[in-house]
Design a protein around this motif. Structure first.
Motif, PDB file in Angstrom:
ATOM      1  N   GLN A 117      37.885  44.175  40.817  1.00  0.00           N
ATOM      2  CA  GLN A 117      39.323  43.990  40.966  1.00  0.00           C
ATOM      3  C   GLN A 117      39.952  43.529  39.657  1.00  0.00           C
ATOM      4  O   GLN A 117      41.029  43.991  39.265  1.00  0.00           O
ATOM      5  CB  GLN A 117      39.602  42.977  42.073  1.00  0.00           C
ATOM      6  N   ASP A 160      42.744  45.390  37.476  1.00  0.00           N
ATOM      7  CA  ASP A 160      43.998  44.709  37.103  1.00  0.00           C
ATOM      8  C   ASP A 160      44.258  44.848  35.608  1.00  0.00           C
ATOM      9  O   ASP A 160      45.409  45.062  35.183  1.00  0.00           O
ATOM     10  CB  ASP A 160      43.921  43.235  37.491  1.00  0.00           C
ATOM     11  N   THR A 180      35.164  41.112  43.177  1.00  0.00           N
ATOM     12  CA  THR A 180      36.135  40.379  42.352  1.00  0.00           C
ATOM     13  C   THR A 180      36.132  40.897  40.928  1.00  0.00           C
ATOM     14  O   THR A 180      37.192  41.066  40.300  1.00  0.00           O
ATOM     15  CB  THR A 180      35.809  38.875  42.375  1.00  0.00           C
TER      16      THR A 180
END
Length: 286
Positions: free
Chosen positions: A245, A249, A242
């Motif tokens: 990610q 992003d 996470t």
């Protein structure tokens, strides 16, 4: 009383007496024995067997004899704690067999060890070449402890300057399908939490043979059915994934926007998050 029954009763009695004496003398009596403890241990067993198997022998005399042989090593242990010369005399001292990579032949002869026996002891430590050894000492208990030369020692995380997470001993919280409340409370968890975690794995408590919680608070279990595949804990890898990610992003947002202020903010926070990822990767990586 028949002789056979008398022997059974006396044997059971002396078994209990020997058990209590061994517990009183401590775990050292059954692990690493000194010469003195070795002699007294054999004598106590011999006296117990002699009195137990001979009905005509006085039980009180046997108990008294065992008590003396138990008291002497106990007192010797107390004196040894306070006196090193006495401790060296009673328990013995370590003898150096290899020093600075060289075999001490005189010490081998002193302890009546041959070269073949030294090589055998080294092989038991997975050492097959004397040239690899920096220091070796024969302990008083008969064990050979070996220190390899620096270039032959296994690499550690410290040698590689790698940060590693500290690890605590796992707590066994389930044994034979039953919850162990004491270790569960030690890690600050409740039965409700445990049952929830077991349920996530698709099994019932009764099917769990052994359950342990590691230093990261993750539950791992072993079930009675060896064919059943239990998934490994995924919390830490998911957290790491996470975070990566989110960092990706932020980089994408920085490339997608034409607003310089927003772009700068995305890039700045992306770098901060990457630094955080670098610091915790060794903890979160499965």
């Amino acid at each position: 009383m028949p002789d056979w029954l008398n022997i059974i009763v006396r044997s059971l009695l002396f078994l209990v007496i020997l058990f209590l004496i061994t517990k009183w003398l401590g775990k050292k009596q059954i692990s690493q024995l000194s010469f003195f403890e070795y002699v007294t241990g054999i004598t106590i067993g011999s006296v117990g067997a002699e009195v137990a198997t001979k009905p005509n022998q006085s039980m009180m005399h046997g108990v008294l004899s065992i008590g003396v042989f138990a008291l002497v090593p106990f007192l010797a242990g107390l004196i040894s704690i306070k006196s090193k010369p006495f401790r060296d005399f009673v328990e013995g001292k370590g003898t150096i067999f290899i020093k600075d990579g060289k075999i001490m032949e005189d010490n081998l002869k002193k302890e009546k060890y041959t070269t073949d026996e030294l090589l055998e002891l080294l092989r038991r430590k997975d050492v097959f070449s004397v040239a690899d050894v920096e220091f070796a000492v024969l302990e008083a208990a008969g064990d050979l402890n070996v220190m390899l030369k620096k270039e032959n020692q296994p690499l550690t995380a410290k040698d590689l300057q790698l940060a590693v997470a500290s690890v605590k001993e796992p707590q066994t919280v389930i044994m034979d399908g039953k919850i162990m409340d004491e270790p569960l409370s030690t890690i600050g968890r409740s039965r409700k939490w445990l049952l929830t975690e077991v349920g996530k794995m698709g099994v019932t408590l009764e099917n769990v043979f052994l359950g342990q919680v590691n230093s990261y608070g993750e539950l791992t279990i072993d079930v009675y059915d060896d064919k059943l595949q239990i998934p490994s804990p995924q919390e830490r890898p998911l957290i790491l994934a996470t975070m990566k990610q989110c960092e990706a992003d932020l980089e994408s947002f920085a490339l997608a926007t034409d607003n310089e202020t927003a772009k700068e903010m995305y890039v700045k926070n992306s770098k901060k998050l990457q630094k955080a990822i670098d610091k915790v990767t060794y903890i979160l990586k499965s």
